[in-house]
Design a protein around this motif. Structure first.
Motif, mmCIF file in Angstrom:
data_model
loop_
_atom_site.group_PDB
_atom_site.id
_atom_site.type_symbol
_atom_site.label_atom_id
_atom_site.label_comp_id
_atom_site.label_asym_id
_atom_site.label_seq_id
_atom_site.Cartn_x
_atom_site.Cartn_y
_atom_site.Cartn_z
ATOM 1 N N PRO A 91 2.655 -9.029 9.818
ATOM 2 C CA PRO A 91 1.576 -9.146 9.430
ATOM 3 C C PRO A 91 0.528 -9.204 10.864
ATOM 4 O O PRO A 91 0.811 -9.493 11.995
ATOM 5 C CB PRO A 91 1.273 -10.447 8.900
ATOM 6 C CG PRO A 91 2.540 -11.220 9.422
ATOM 7 C CD PRO A 91 3.574 -10.296 9.808
ATOM 8 N N ILE A 92 -0.910 -8.877 10.518
ATOM 9 C CA ILE A 92 -1.865 -8.849 11.368
ATOM 10 C C ILE A 92 -3.020 -9.455 11.042
ATOM 11 O O ILE A 92 -3.283 -9.778 10.006
ATOM 12 C CB ILE A 92 -2.266 -7.319 11.978
ATOM 13 C CG1 ILE A 92 -2.898 -6.567 10.712
ATOM 14 C CG2 ILE A 92 -1.090 -6.612 12.674
ATOM 15 C CD1 ILE A 92 -3.282 -5.161 11.004
ATOM 16 N N LEU A 93 -3.959 -10.051 11.952
ATOM 17 C CA LEU A 93 -5.059 -10.721 11.502
ATOM 18 C C LEU A 93 -6.310 -9.509 12.346
ATOM 19 O O LEU A 93 -6.385 -9.347 13.400
ATOM 20 C CB LEU A 93 -5.014 -12.093 12.176
ATOM 21 C CG LEU A 93 -6.295 -12.799 12.191
ATOM 22 C CD1 LEU A 93 -6.455 -13.269 10.629
ATOM 23 C CD2 LEU A 93 -6.161 -14.249 13.071
ATOM 24 N N ILE A 94 -7.305 -9.499 11.410
ATOM 25 C CA ILE A 94 -8.640 -8.805 11.732
ATOM 26 C C ILE A 94 -9.676 -9.946 12.071
ATOM 27 O O ILE A 94 -9.536 -10.699 11.513
ATOM 28 C CB ILE A 94 -9.023 -8.073 10.603
ATOM 29 C CG1 ILE A 94 -8.123 -6.822 10.101
ATOM 30 C CG2 ILE A 94 -10.538 -7.218 11.176
ATOM 31 C CD1 ILE A 94 -8.500 -6.350 8.750
ATOM 32 N N LYS A 95 -9.989 -9.549 13.383
ATOM 33 C CA LYS A 95 -11.136 -10.466 13.806
ATOM 34 C C LYS A 95 -12.480 -9.731 14.179
ATOM 35 O O LYS A 95 -12.270 -8.724 14.803
ATOM 36 C CB LYS A 95 -10.673 -11.356 14.813
ATOM 37 C CG LYS A 95 -9.372 -12.135 14.535
ATOM 38 C CD LYS A 95 -8.868 -12.962 15.643
ATOM 39 C CE LYS A 95 -9.543 -14.369 16.137
ATOM 40 N NZ LYS A 95 -8.826 -15.060 17.230
ATOM 41 N N VAL B 228 -3.522 -9.462 6.926
ATOM 42 C CA VAL B 228 -3.232 -8.180 6.336
ATOM 43 C C VAL B 228 -1.461 -8.230 6.653
ATOM 44 O O VAL B 228 -1.098 -8.333 7.553
ATOM 45 C CB VAL B 228 -3.855 -7.029 6.775
ATOM 46 C CG1 VAL B 228 -3.368 -5.735 6.239
ATOM 47 C CG2 VAL B 228 -5.492 -7.065 6.733
ATOM 48 N N PHE B 229 -0.978 -8.054 5.265
ATOM 49 C CA PHE B 229 0.505 -8.215 5.295
ATOM 50 C C PHE B 229 1.174 -6.902 5.138
ATOM 51 O O PHE B 229 2.210 -6.646 5.444
ATOM 52 C CB PHE B 229 1.123 -9.136 4.529
ATOM 53 C CG PHE B 229 0.610 -10.471 4.469
ATOM 54 C CD1 PHE B 229 1.269 -11.405 5.315
ATOM 55 C CD2 PHE B 229 -0.605 -11.049 4.041
ATOM 56 C CE1 PHE B 229 1.071 -12.736 5.628
ATOM 57 C CE2 PHE B 229 -1.169 -12.224 4.364
ATOM 58 C CZ PHE B 229 -0.265 -13.163 5.104
ATOM 59 N N GLU C 192 -2.913 -2.387 2.582
ATOM 60 C CA GLU C 192 -4.070 -3.314 2.513
ATOM 61 C C GLU C 192 -5.161 -2.993 3.474
ATOM 62 O O GLU C 192 -6.362 -3.496 3.280
ATOM 63 C CB GLU C 192 -3.635 -4.768 2.482
ATOM 64 C CG GLU C 192 -2.559 -5.060 1.392
ATOM 65 C CD GLU C 192 -2.178 -6.544 1.752
ATOM 66 O OE1 GLU C 192 -2.655 -7.096 2.611
ATOM 67 O OE2 GLU C 192 -1.220 -6.943 0.982
ATOM 68 N N LEU C 193 -4.767 -2.630 4.679
ATOM 69 C CA LEU C 193 -5.718 -2.515 5.851
ATOM 70 C C LEU C 193 -6.972 -1.761 5.609
ATOM 71 O O LEU C 193 -8.086 -2.157 6.154
ATOM 72 C CB LEU C 193 -4.957 -1.875 6.916
ATOM 73 C CG LEU C 193 -5.680 -2.018 8.425
ATOM 74 C CD1 LEU C 193 -6.144 -3.446 8.581
ATOM 75 C CD2 LEU C 193 -4.581 -1.567 9.483
ATOM 76 N N LEU D 57 -10.639 -3.541 6.249
ATOM 77 C CA LEU D 57 -11.303 -3.448 7.354
ATOM 78 C C LEU D 57 -12.848 -3.096 7.092
ATOM 79 O O LEU D 57 -13.645 -3.657 7.588
ATOM 80 C CB LEU D 57 -10.732 -2.230 7.948
ATOM 81 C CG LEU D 57 -9.518 -2.352 9.036
ATOM 82 C CD1 LEU D 57 -9.084 -0.916 9.506
ATOM 83 C CD2 LEU D 57 -9.900 -3.247 10.006
ATOM 84 N N LYS D 58 -13.043 -2.319 5.946
ATOM 85 C CA LYS D 58 -14.472 -2.133 5.247
ATOM 86 C C LYS D 58 -15.036 -3.545 4.987
ATOM 87 O O LYS D 58 -16.172 -3.944 5.366
ATOM 88 C CB LYS D 58 -14.289 -1.325 4.247
ATOM 89 C CG LYS D 58 -13.841 0.343 4.568
ATOM 90 C CD LYS D 58 -14.201 0.925 3.138
ATOM 91 C CE LYS D 58 -14.015 2.415 3.608
ATOM 92 N NZ LYS D 58 -12.544 2.802 4.241
#
Length: 668
Positions: free
Chosen positions: A154-158, A171-172, A176-177, A181-182
């Motif tokens: 998983p990642i983290l949008i910041k 986001v897993f 979903e990404l 992001l939008k």
């Protein structure tokens, strides 16, 4: 020393700064929007200046308006608080050009540390460990999607700008990404005026540890220990404490030294916070996340365990004074815990709440950093945080127990708050044992059981409405003019339809004795007396009852409303989903994902509504054809219909084969 300081903020932080200015003998200037004309910080300041309409972009974020207020009042310095313009480089430069002191860091520190991408690369170059990810300015969504594959899920949008967890998303799965992001860009642009994003690997079971630093203009930097901020919801801190139960003395010294080195690398001045991720499994390892170049919401817990007024030192350093504290002078004494009091409904997904504070009681057991006043209007224009309840005790267990007692004595009636939820959280076994991480709240929330109004609360409401009705319509010496249920023959008691949120209760008035005195409502039934704090809102016919941190809004439903609800449900199959999509709160429609007449699937996102800096996605409850009743930019009310779904024939309940002949015969 300054003789006049303008506080470029609102709410509880403005009140907090004004309190220290008053203690230092410095004249304070408040600024306010139209929505805050009656706010507490306006009343407490020596001078108050209107700077614009309710929208933050036209008032609290309006640099020219703040500068004009400085000129009008002769302010020599500006304290920005947190949020709004507190980390805005353009604001600091404008003040510098106008010859007005910025009570915050120098321009170099703001420039480097005020941008998360720049600050991460800066400290990485200085050999400070950082979380793996990609942090480059100007990356498009396509570039971020490509990088995510290399980083690994998983990642983290910041968002690169701003703070407070706004615009951050976990986001897993790759699918979903793009949509996330939008949403993240839209929230970042709205909250901070900058939609730049970067990605980090999501660290499993992390703890959020931050270190408070102070630096003067002569190169002297110290730290004041750490704060544990792992109890978060949607990356927004809920409970903070100092010191952390996780760190030993050796790690505390190492992480404090790392924070000071980060501050020195940008010649930091004033109060700031360096935030780290610490693995719960390996507490001796830590990763730099960001540096907040301002005062933090949770600064009071550090003040209570060190005895240092951070706001006072911010002012003194900005005025050119040397920091007289040395690292050896800082001793962490006891334990402090802070709870953030929000206008929100935890039972309804923590939706922001609006309303008027009808009555207020704040505990003497706590330091209350608060913007609350009886009669205060809580609107949807700003962050929903109302106050902070902060306590100190000799050890962590006693501090948590004291906080629990203080929350039990806290009563805010007229608007829903998270007080009950805070009590449930701090009494959780894992929280008490110090087993914390930043994902804990999401895991624990389904286990929490919120109180519902019982027979006594409903009977108290029925008795109240009966007393109100009888008192309003009774004609002396005339049974015909009394609304007490009298009739020839068998007695028929009064009954009321009382709503508690979406639940409705039919309540008959029973024998009992009702007492109303100085904000207290007592009901005696069968010799047992119960008492609550109470307040009544005549505009909505709502009785508020509160006790032990729990509050209920019990609304008397009118006959017209009961009839309308019955009529609306007549054509709907029992148990079927409501085809009307309503706004859960007052706010602004920030996006519409479909067009009028589109065919939509069950669960498909239709619109997004933003209120109190939070964005909420509204989805279709059934499959069908959508009819829109709102557009992007529309201001909407709570419960307003924004769209209606006309279900497909195939989506309607089907009759069984055995039932078909009877149906055909009935039609013929």
């Amino acid at each position: 020393m300054f003789h006049t300081v303008l506080v470029a903020n609102r709410g509880e932080i403005a009140c907090r700064v004004i309190r220290t200015l008053r203690a230092m003998g410095i004249r304070s200037v408040a600024v306010y929007s139209d929505a805050d004309a009656g706010a507490r910080h306006v009343r407490e300041a020596d001078v108050a200046v209107r700077i614009g309409p309710a929208a933050a972009s036209e008032s609290y974020l309006n640099i020219d308006a703040v500068l004009d207020a400085c000129r009008k009042t002769g302010a020599q310095a500006v304290h920005p608080g947190y949020g709004f313009l507190s980390e805005n480089l353009a604001f600091a430069r404008a003040l510098d050009q106008a010859g007005i002191s910025f009570i915050g860091p120098n321009l170099e520190a703001l420039n480097v540390m005020g941008d998360k991408i720049r600050s991460k690369n800066h400290v990485q170059a200085a050999q400070v460990p950082v979380v793996p990810g990609i942090a480059e300015p100007g990356l498009s969504d396509d570039a971020l999607i490509a990088a995510a594959t290399e980083i690994g899920y998983p990642i983290l949008i910041k968002p690169s700008a701003g703070g407070g967890g706004k615009g951050m998303h976990s986001v897993f799965e790759p699918a979903e990404l793009p949509a996330t992001l939008k949403t993240a860009r839209r929230v970042a642009a709205s909250a901070f005026g900058d939609d730049t994003l970067f990605l980090e690997r999501l660290v499993a079971t992390p703890r959020h540890i931050e270190v408070q630093v102070l630096g003067d203009n002569f190169g002297h930097v110290i730290h004041l220990g750490e704060r544990e901020c792992s109890l978060q919801r949607r990356h927004q801190k809920v409970i903070e404490e100092a010191p952390s139960a996780l760190l030993d003395e050796a790690t505390r010294a190492r992480i404090g030294a790392a924070a000071c080195n980060a501050a020195r690398s940008v010649n930091y001045t004033g109060a700031g916070t360096v935030e780290f991720l610490v693995s719960d499994d390996a507490p001796d390892e830590f990763f730099f996340m960001e540096m907040n170049t301002r005062l933090q919401v949770e600064h009071p817990v550090t003040e209570l365990v060190t005895g240092v007024d951070l706001v006072e030192w911010q002012i003194r350093i900005a005025a050119g004074e040397k920091l007289t504290l040395n690292q050896d002078d800082i001793v962490l004494n006891g334990h402090a815990v802070e709870a953030r009091l929000y206008a929100e409904n935890p039972e309804q997904g923590f939706l922001p709440e609006t309303g008027t504070v009808l009555s207020l009681a704040e505990s003497a057991l706590a330091r209350n950093d608060s913007a609350l006043l009886a009669g205060l209007e809580i609107g949807s224009n700003y962050d929903p945080m109302l106050a902070k309840v902060i306590v100190w005790a000799e050890d962590r267990d006693k501090a948590l127990s004291t906080l629990d007692a203080a929350l039990a004595e806290t009563s805010v009636l007229g608007v829903k708050t998270n007080t009950e939820y805070l009590r449930l959280l701090i009494n959780d076994d894992d929280v008490r044992a110090g087993r914390l991480d930043t994902t804990m709240i999401e895991r624990k929330l389904p286990e929490f059981v919120f109180a519902a109004p019982g027979e006594l609360e409903l009977q108290a409401a029925a008795q109240f409405f009966a007393a109100q009705l009888i008192g309003r319509t009774a004609i002396r010496n005339s049974a015909w003019g009394s609304a007490d249920g009298w009739r020839i023959g068998a007695h028929r008691p009064l009954a009321f339809s009382i709503a508690n949120g979406v639940e409705n209760h039919q309540v008959e008035v029973a024998d009992g004795e009702l007492e109303l005195d100085d904000g207290k409502l007592a009901l005696t039934v069968d010799g047992v007396r119960q008492q609550w704090d109470y307040a009544f809102d005549p505009e909505t016919n709502t009785l508020w009852l509160g006790r032990d941190g729990v509050s209920f809004a019990l609304r008397k439903r009118s006959r017209q409303e009961i009839v309308e609800v019955k009529n609306a449900s007549m054509g709907r199959v029992a148990g079927s989903a409501d085809p009307e999509v309503r706004s859960p709160m007052p706010g602004t429609v920030v996006s519409v994902s479909v067009s009028d007449g589109d065919e939509v699937a069950e669960g498909q996102t239709l619109l997004a509504v933003e209120a109190m800096k939070m964005e909420h996605q509204l989805v279709a409850a059934v499959a069908g054809v959508v009819k829109l009743a709102a557009a992007t930019g529309n201001l909407v009310k709570a419960n307003q219909i924004l769209a209606t779904i006309h279900p497909f024939e195939s989506a309607r309940p089907q009759q069984s084969a055995a039932a078909e002949p009877a149906q055909n015969q009935e039609q013929s």
